[in-house]
Scaffold this motif. Structure first.
Motif, PDB file in Angstrom:
ATOM      1  N   PHE A  51      15.900  55.580 -31.812  1.00 16.70           N
ATOM      2  CA  PHE A  51      14.499  56.419 -32.078  1.00 16.70           C
ATOM      3  C   PHE A  51      13.426  55.117 -32.074  1.00 16.70           C
ATOM      4  N   LYS A  52      13.683  53.700 -32.424  1.00 21.26           N
ATOM      5  CA  LYS A  52      12.875  52.931 -32.324  1.00 21.26           C
ATOM      6  C   LYS A  52      12.246  52.916 -30.722  1.00 21.26           C
ATOM      7  N   VAL A  53      13.253  52.884 -29.782  1.00 20.40           N
ATOM      8  CA  VAL A  53      13.274  52.901 -28.399  1.00 20.40           C
ATOM      9  C   VAL A  53      12.263  54.089 -27.898  1.00 20.40           C
ATOM     10  N   ALA A  54      12.596  55.038 -28.375  1.00 19.74           N
ATOM     11  CA  ALA A  54      11.953  56.294 -27.752  1.00 19.74           C
ATOM     12  C   ALA A  54      10.607  56.029 -28.362  1.00 19.74           C
ATOM     13  N   GLU A  55      10.035  55.657 -29.406  1.00 20.27           N
ATOM     14  CA  GLU A  55       8.949  55.535 -30.055  1.00 20.27           C
ATOM     15  C   GLU A  55       8.029  54.370 -29.519  1.00 20.27           C
ATOM     16  N   THR A  56       8.437  53.776 -28.723  1.00 18.65           N
ATOM     17  CA  THR A  56       7.923  52.330 -28.526  1.00 18.65           C
ATOM     18  C   THR A  56       6.966  52.749 -27.023  1.00 18.65           C
ATOM     19  N   ASP A  57       5.709  52.123 -27.031  1.00 19.40           N
ATOM     20  CA  ASP A  57       4.860  52.563 -26.076  1.00 19.40           C
ATOM     21  C   ASP A  57       5.411  51.916 -24.700  1.00 19.40           C
ATOM     22  N   THR A  58       5.751  50.729 -24.834  1.00 20.54           N
ATOM     23  CA  THR A  58       6.629  50.286 -23.468  1.00 20.54           C
ATOM     24  C   THR A  58       7.808  49.904 -23.722  1.00 20.54           C
ATOM     25  N   PRO A  59       8.720  50.949 -23.863  1.00 19.52           N
ATOM     26  CA  PRO A  59      10.247  50.702 -24.285  1.00 19.52           C
ATOM     27  C   PRO A  59      10.937  49.736 -23.134  1.00 19.52           C
ATOM     28  N   PRO A  60      11.801  49.123 -23.851  1.00 20.68           N
ATOM     29  CA  PRO A  60      12.777  48.053 -23.108  1.00 20.68           C
ATOM     30  C   PRO A  60      13.616  48.683 -22.047  1.00 20.68           C
ATOM     31  N   LEU A  61      13.799  48.017 -21.242  1.00 26.32           N
ATOM     32  CA  LEU A  61      15.204  48.441 -20.128  1.00 26.32           C
ATOM     33  C   LEU A  61      16.440  48.418 -20.856  1.00 26.32           C
ATOM     34  N   ARG A  62      16.734  47.403 -21.866  1.00 25.68           N
ATOM     35  CA  ARG A  62      17.846  47.121 -22.394  1.00 25.68           C
ATOM     36  C   ARG A  62      17.828  46.545 -23.729  1.00 25.68           C
ATOM     37  N   VAL A  63      18.699  47.003 -24.836  1.00 25.07           N
ATOM     38  CA  VAL A  63      18.357  46.499 -26.100  1.00 25.07           C
ATOM     39  C   VAL A  63      19.913  46.548 -26.608  1.00 25.07           C
ATOM     40  N   ARG A  64      20.422  45.690 -27.254  1.00 22.68           N
ATOM     41  CA  ARG A  64      21.420  45.566 -28.124  1.00 22.68           C
ATOM     42  C   ARG A  64      21.162  46.074 -29.475  1.00 22.68           C
ATOM     43  N   THR A  65      21.998  46.543 -30.124  1.00 17.28           N
ATOM     44  CA  THR A  65      21.928  47.447 -31.525  1.00 17.28           C
ATOM     45  C   THR A  65      22.121  46.376 -32.586  1.00 17.28           C
ATOM     46  N   SER A  66      22.972  45.469 -32.439  1.00 19.44           N
ATOM     47  CA  SER A  66      23.385  44.509 -33.754  1.00 19.44           C
ATOM     48  C   SER A  66      23.326  43.126 -33.325  1.00 19.44           C
ATOM     49  N   VAL A  67      23.734  42.229 -34.409  1.00 19.47           N
ATOM     50  CA  VAL A  67      23.590  40.859 -34.130  1.00 19.47           C
ATOM     51  C   VAL A  67      25.079  40.403 -33.474  1.00 19.47           C
ATOM     52  N   TRP A  68      25.979  41.489 -33.854  1.00 19.10           N
ATOM     53  CA  TRP A  68      27.396  41.077 -33.294  1.00 19.10           C
ATOM     54  C   TRP A  68      27.247  41.282 -31.614  1.00 19.10           C
TER      55      TRP A  68
END
Length: 286
Positions: free
Chosen positions: A242-259
């Protein structure tokens, strides 16, 4: 009102994403292969007083994809976001995997993403707007034991998405994002392990058995590590989406956890969100 088409919403991340986006006033088209599994989502949406439209869409069946998209276009005239979430885990050695299983893993986890993406692109291109979010895995960056076919399919989605973003995004204003979870506490891993069992319910790993049991034991240890948990809930992953969808300039890639961030660090530390690589590719070729 923005709308979103989500695949694989009967359980897990897709289920949670459908509810989360609906709570934030998106028009949600929640799709699943088997509509007999729709009751749980329908009941939860009703309980929360949310409006969600559930459609049949099987990512391995192109006719079902086109039928669902045609319905959405007929109703709304657009698709703002496509969330390619449908997928299936698979943990088994290559030697002991049938060709039928190889085709299935590839079809569900890779070719299905191609089908849905191809189907929505003409409508997004016409509007010169849209966002395609592909849920891959840290296994799309880092190959892992007994996951070679699953990782191979997720690596393929990563390359597919990077390539599309290199020329479609700057030309037609369509964003692409890769969301890369680690483990997820849904039935996903259990289903993956079930694929490894023979007809007697035994782990069919033959000479690989000692390594496989060590792998399973390690997964259990990681699951119980409270300081650095490997597994997230479907809801936690949905919140990142949801955060990715709401970002004005969305990242190409994002991990979802510290692990997952730690596991992929050697490959991502110079370019965590993929933006530098994307710019480099564009400068080389366009």
């Amino acid at each position: 009102m923005k709308n979103i088409l989500i695949t694989g919403t009967s359980t897990g991340v897709g289920f949670e994403a459908a509810l989360l986006f609906a709570e934030h006033n998106y028009k949600v088209y929640a799709t699943m292969r088997n509509l007999k599994k729709a009751n749980t989502l329908q009941e939860e949406a009703k309980k929360r007083n949310l409006s969600i439209e559930i459609l049949r869409l099987d990512v391995t069946d192109n006719d079902s994809i086109l039928k669902a998209i045609d319905l959405i276009i007929a109703q709304d005239g657009k698709i703002d976001i496509l969330l390619n979430n449908a997928g299936a885990g698979f943990a088994k050695t290559l030697e002991q995997t049938s060709q039928e299983e190889i085709d299935w893993v590839t079809d569900v986890n890779y070719t299905g993403v191609i089908r849905t993406t191809k189907a929505v692109l003409p409508f997004m291109r016409e509007k010169k707007a849209g966002h395609i979010i592909n849920v891959t895995s840290i296994g799309g960056l880092v190959g892992q034991p007994f996951n070679e076919l699953y990782c191979g399919a997720k690596f393929a989605v990563e390359g597919f998405t990077e390539a599309l973003a290199s020329y479609i995004s700057p030309t037609f204003n369509i964003n692409f994002s890769l969301v890369e979870p680690g483990g997820i506490t849904t039935e996903f891993m259990n289903n993956a392990v079930q694929k490894t069992q023979n007809e007697n319910g035994e782990l069919a790993t033959g000479e690989y058995a000692p390594i496989f049991h060590k792998y399973l034991s390690g997964a259990q240890d990681r699951a119980s590590n409270e300081e650095l948990p490997m597994y997230q809930t479907g809801k936690q992953v949905a919140e990142v989406i949801f955060k990715v969808a709401e970002t004005d300039t969305p990242p190409l890639r994002v991990r979802t956890s510290v692990w997952s961030e730690n596991l992929g660090n050697l490959k991502t530390q110079l370019d965590p969100d993929g933006s530098k690589l994307l710019k480099q590719v564009q400068s080389y070729f366009l």
